[in-house]
Write a protein that holds these residues in place. Sequence first.
Motif, short mmCIF file in Angstrom:
data_model
loop_
_atom_site.label_atom_id
_atom_site.label_comp_id
_atom_site.label_asym_id
_atom_site.label_seq_id
_atom_site.Cartn_x
_atom_site.Cartn_y
_atom_site.Cartn_z
N GLU A 195 44.02 48.79 41.45
CA GLU A 195 44.66 47.93 41.98
C GLU A 195 44.02 46.42 42.00
O GLU A 195 44.23 45.76 41.63
CB GLU A 195 45.51 48.03 43.27
N ARG A 209 51.87 43.18 34.70
CA ARG A 209 50.73 44.56 36.07
C ARG A 209 51.35 45.24 36.48
O ARG A 209 50.41 45.93 37.09
CB ARG A 209 50.49 42.48 37.20
N ARG A 210 52.19 44.80 36.64
CA ARG A 210 53.01 46.59 37.44
C ARG A 210 53.24 47.47 36.70
O ARG A 210 52.24 48.75 36.92
CB ARG A 210 54.83 46.12 37.93
N THR A 240 44.16 42.29 40.55
CA THR A 240 44.95 40.82 40.71
C THR A 240 44.77 39.58 40.42
O THR A 240 43.69 39.67 39.84
CB THR A 240 44.63 41.27 42.72
N ASP A 291 45.13 35.79 38.85
CA ASP A 291 45.84 35.38 37.04
C ASP A 291 44.80 35.96 36.61
O ASP A 291 43.89 36.32 36.25
CB ASP A 291 45.49 33.79 37.65
N THR A 343 57.04 38.99 32.60
CA THR A 343 56.40 38.38 33.24
C THR A 343 54.67 38.86 33.73
O THR A 343 54.83 39.80 33.62
CB THR A 343 56.73 37.79 34.40
N SER A 392 46.23 36.16 33.74
CA SER A 392 46.85 36.07 31.78
C SER A 392 45.98 35.72 31.23
O SER A 392 46.11 35.71 30.24
CB SER A 392 47.72 34.48 32.32
N ASP A 395 53.16 39.42 36.30
CA ASP A 395 53.66 40.20 37.39
C ASP A 395 54.63 41.54 36.85
O ASP A 395 54.39 42.90 37.09
CB ASP A 395 54.82 39.86 38.43
#
Length: 89
Positions: free
Chosen positions: A24, A12-13, A28, A30, A7, A32, A9
Motif C-alpha cells: 500500500e 490505485r485501488r 500513496t 500522487d 480516475t 499520476s 484513485d
Amino acid sequence: MSADVFTIDMLRRILLEGAGADDETAVTGDISEMSFEELGYDSLAALETGARIGREYGLELEDSTILDAATLGELVTSVNQQIQALGKV
C-alpha cells in the motif's frame, strides 16, 4: 462496473487489489506521473493490472496501451478515451 470516468484513485485501488495490502505504501500520494517500473511493477504485473481494468470496466485494452503508457496518468487517459469511444459516458 461502468463509470463515467476512470480516475487515478480507481487505478490505485486496482493496483492495491492486485498487489495486496502489503504494498500500500508504494501507491500513496500522487502517482499520476510515475511509471509501473517506478512503483516496482514489472511488465507482467502491469498487464495483469490492465486485465483487471478491462474486466471491471468492460474494456478490451491492448497490451500496448498498458506497456506504452509512460506514466500511470497516461494510462488513465487512455482508459478514459476507450470508455468515451465505446459510449460508456
